[in-house]
Design a protein around this motif. Structure first.
Motif, PDB file in Angstrom:
ATOM      1  N   LEU A  83      42.435  24.727  52.927  1.00  0.00           N
ATOM      2  CA  LEU A  83      42.542  25.774  52.095  1.00  0.00           C
ATOM      3  C   LEU A  83      41.798  27.095  52.529  1.00  0.00           C
ATOM      4  CD1 LEU A  83      41.373  23.772  48.777  1.00  0.00           C
ATOM      5  CD2 LEU A  83      43.767  24.207  49.537  1.00  0.00           C
ATOM      6  N   GLN A  84      42.838  27.959  52.977  1.00  0.00           N
ATOM      7  CA  GLN A  84      42.360  29.243  53.629  1.00  0.00           C
ATOM      8  C   GLN A  84      42.124  30.437  52.319  1.00  0.00           C
ATOM      9  OE1 GLN A  84      45.881  29.323  56.426  1.00  0.00           O
ATOM     10  NE2 GLN A  84      44.436  30.112  57.665  1.00  0.00           N
ATOM     11  N   ASN A  85      41.136  31.087  52.691  1.00  0.00           N
ATOM     12  CA  ASN A  85      40.568  32.171  51.653  1.00  0.00           C
ATOM     13  C   ASN A  85      41.679  33.212  51.595  1.00  0.00           C
ATOM     14  OD1 ASN A  85      39.027  33.259  49.732  1.00  0.00           O
ATOM     15  ND2 ASN A  85      37.808  34.353  51.447  1.00  0.00           N
ATOM     16  N   ILE A 127      42.132  40.325  56.632  1.00  0.00           N
ATOM     17  CA  ILE A 127      43.714  40.447  56.987  1.00  0.00           C
ATOM     18  C   ILE A 127      44.340  40.280  55.654  1.00  0.00           C
ATOM     19  CG2 ILE A 127      45.472  39.451  58.392  1.00  0.00           C
ATOM     20  CD1 ILE A 127      43.567  39.519  60.628  1.00  0.00           C
ATOM     21  N   TRP A 128      44.121  39.212  54.919  1.00  0.00           N
ATOM     22  CA  TRP A 128      44.916  38.548  54.039  1.00  0.00           C
ATOM     23  C   TRP A 128      44.685  39.803  52.768  1.00  0.00           C
ATOM     24  CZ3 TRP A 128      47.521  35.013  55.645  1.00  0.00           C
ATOM     25  CH2 TRP A 128      46.813  33.652  56.204  1.00  0.00           C
ATOM     26  N   GLU A 129      43.419  40.277  52.842  1.00  0.00           N
ATOM     27  CA  GLU A 129      43.223  41.345  51.845  1.00  0.00           C
ATOM     28  C   GLU A 129      44.022  42.510  52.073  1.00  0.00           C
ATOM     29  OE1 GLU A 129      38.675  40.287  50.563  1.00  0.00           O
ATOM     30  OE2 GLU A 129      38.897  41.810  51.998  1.00  0.00           O
ATOM     31  N   TYR A 130      43.989  42.996  53.288  1.00  0.00           N
ATOM     32  CA  TYR A 130      44.790  44.327  53.561  1.00  0.00           C
ATOM     33  C   TYR A 130      46.379  44.072  53.459  1.00  0.00           C
ATOM     34  CZ  TYR A 130      40.441  46.004  55.902  1.00  0.00           C
ATOM     35  OH  TYR A 130      39.158  46.294  56.195  1.00  0.00           O
ATOM     36  N   MET A 131      46.862  42.982  53.869  1.00  0.00           N
ATOM     37  CA  MET A 131      48.271  42.421  53.760  1.00  0.00           C
ATOM     38  C   MET A 131      48.718  42.562  52.390  1.00  0.00           C
ATOM     39  SD  MET A 131      48.866  39.574  56.951  1.00  0.00           S
ATOM     40  CE  MET A 131      50.737  39.873  56.496  1.00  0.00           C
ATOM     41  N   SER A 132      47.604  41.897  51.391  1.00  0.00           N
ATOM     42  CA  SER A 132      48.044  42.149  49.808  1.00  0.00           C
ATOM     43  C   SER A 132      48.332  43.739  49.363  1.00  0.00           C
ATOM     44  CB  SER A 132      47.168  41.244  48.979  1.00  0.00           C
ATOM     45  OG  SER A 132      45.743  42.110  49.068  1.00  0.00           O
TER      46      SER A 132
END
Length: 294
Positions: free
Chosen positions: A95-97, A215-220
């Motif tokens: 479960l990735q953040n 990275i997830w935050e920036y991509m969102s």
């Protein structure tokens, strides 16, 4: 008074494994071990403990995890790389953040002659603040109008001293937050207002195989990123057309501006896998399985 007997206990630190197992033996329950970090490597390579104590403490933690493993019904892993841990067997779910979906993620870039670069979240030497600042200063030599926004928490005195001295010497760098951190909404606002995110980390066995949450935050937010070569997330970011690689040698203004003017986040690419939605579904299925499997 309401008394509840839990059907499952989610343990997220190795220190709580022995007492959770004791509870399981006495009262009966299912134990889920939520492995948020590779605690063994963290102690060896990131801990402030004296050098002679690090291997002993790391061995103790790994011993606790190994001896507790037969009592654990399932393992939740925060990173894909944790599937290689020697004690988890096949009872695991990653479960990735990942990021929450946004109603309308920002697109497009501002003035490339005066771009705002961002580093957000944990601003520490351990997690690459020095490497990110070094990259920005090289960029700033090429684009004098560029600025760096540091937004988040500086968690230790050494990192705080480094950030403070750097800001004093470079007016193009500003800090929002510090030792006390900032509300997450402030970080979200900083991402929305930035032109590029910087994702740089030092070489360290404890974090080399970890996927940075930023990275997830920036991509969102569809924020273009400047990243390093040959990291475990590099190819993923490039395949998503979310980033370009920074090489300190490409320092001519024209060449670097052309790199920043690349096409990011084209509509032809599927970005659904960057969001928490799929992870949430896996978590719901896991909880249902654990509570229904009597």
């Amino acid at each position: 008074m309401i008394k509840l007997k839990p059907e499952a206990i989610i343990v997220n630190t190795p220190e709580l494994l022995p007492v959770s197992i004791l509870y399981q033996i006495i009262f009966g329950t299912r134990i889920v071990y939520d492995i948020q970090e590779n605690y063994h490597l963290n102690i060896k390579y990131l801990s402030p403990l004296p050098s002679f104590l690090k291997p002993l403490a790391a061995a103790w933690v790994r011993g606790v995890e190994t001896m507790s493993a037969p009592f654990v019904r399932h393992f939740i892993l925060a990173e894909n790389s944790y599937t290689s841990l020697p004690f988890i067997g096949s009872r695991w779910t990653v479960l990735q953040n990942k990021a929450l979906p946004l109603p309308a993620p920002a697109t497009g870039k501002g003035d490339l002659n005066a771009p705002v670069f961002l580093v957000s979240g944990t601003l520490s030497l351990t997690y690459g603040i020095r490497e990110a600042i070094d990259a920005f200063l090289k960029i700033h030599e090429t684009i004098p109008g560029s600025q760096l926004h540091l937004c988040g928490k500086v968690p230790d005195k050494k990192s705080l001293q480094y950030v403070g001295e750097t800001i004093d010497n470079h007016p193009s760098i500003k800090l929002t937050g510090g030792a006390g951190g900032v509300p997450y909404e402030t970080i979200q606002s900083a991402i929305a207002q930035a032109d590029f995110g910087l994702v740089f980390y030092p070489e360290n066995p404890a974090i080399n195989e970890c996927f940075p949450t930023r990275i997830w935050e920036y991509m969102s937010y569809r924020l273009p990123m400047i990243i390093q070569e040959e990291r475990m997330w590099t190819n993923y970011c490039l395949e998503k057309k979310a980033a370009v690689i920074f090489k300190s040698g490409q320092a001519s203004t024209g060449d670097f501006l052309s790199i920043l003017d690349s096409t990011f986040y084209p509509a032809t690419i599927d970005y659904s896998d960057i969001y928490w939605t799929a992870e949430e579904h896996k978590l719901t299925e896991l909880v249902n399985t654990l509570t229904l499997d009597r």
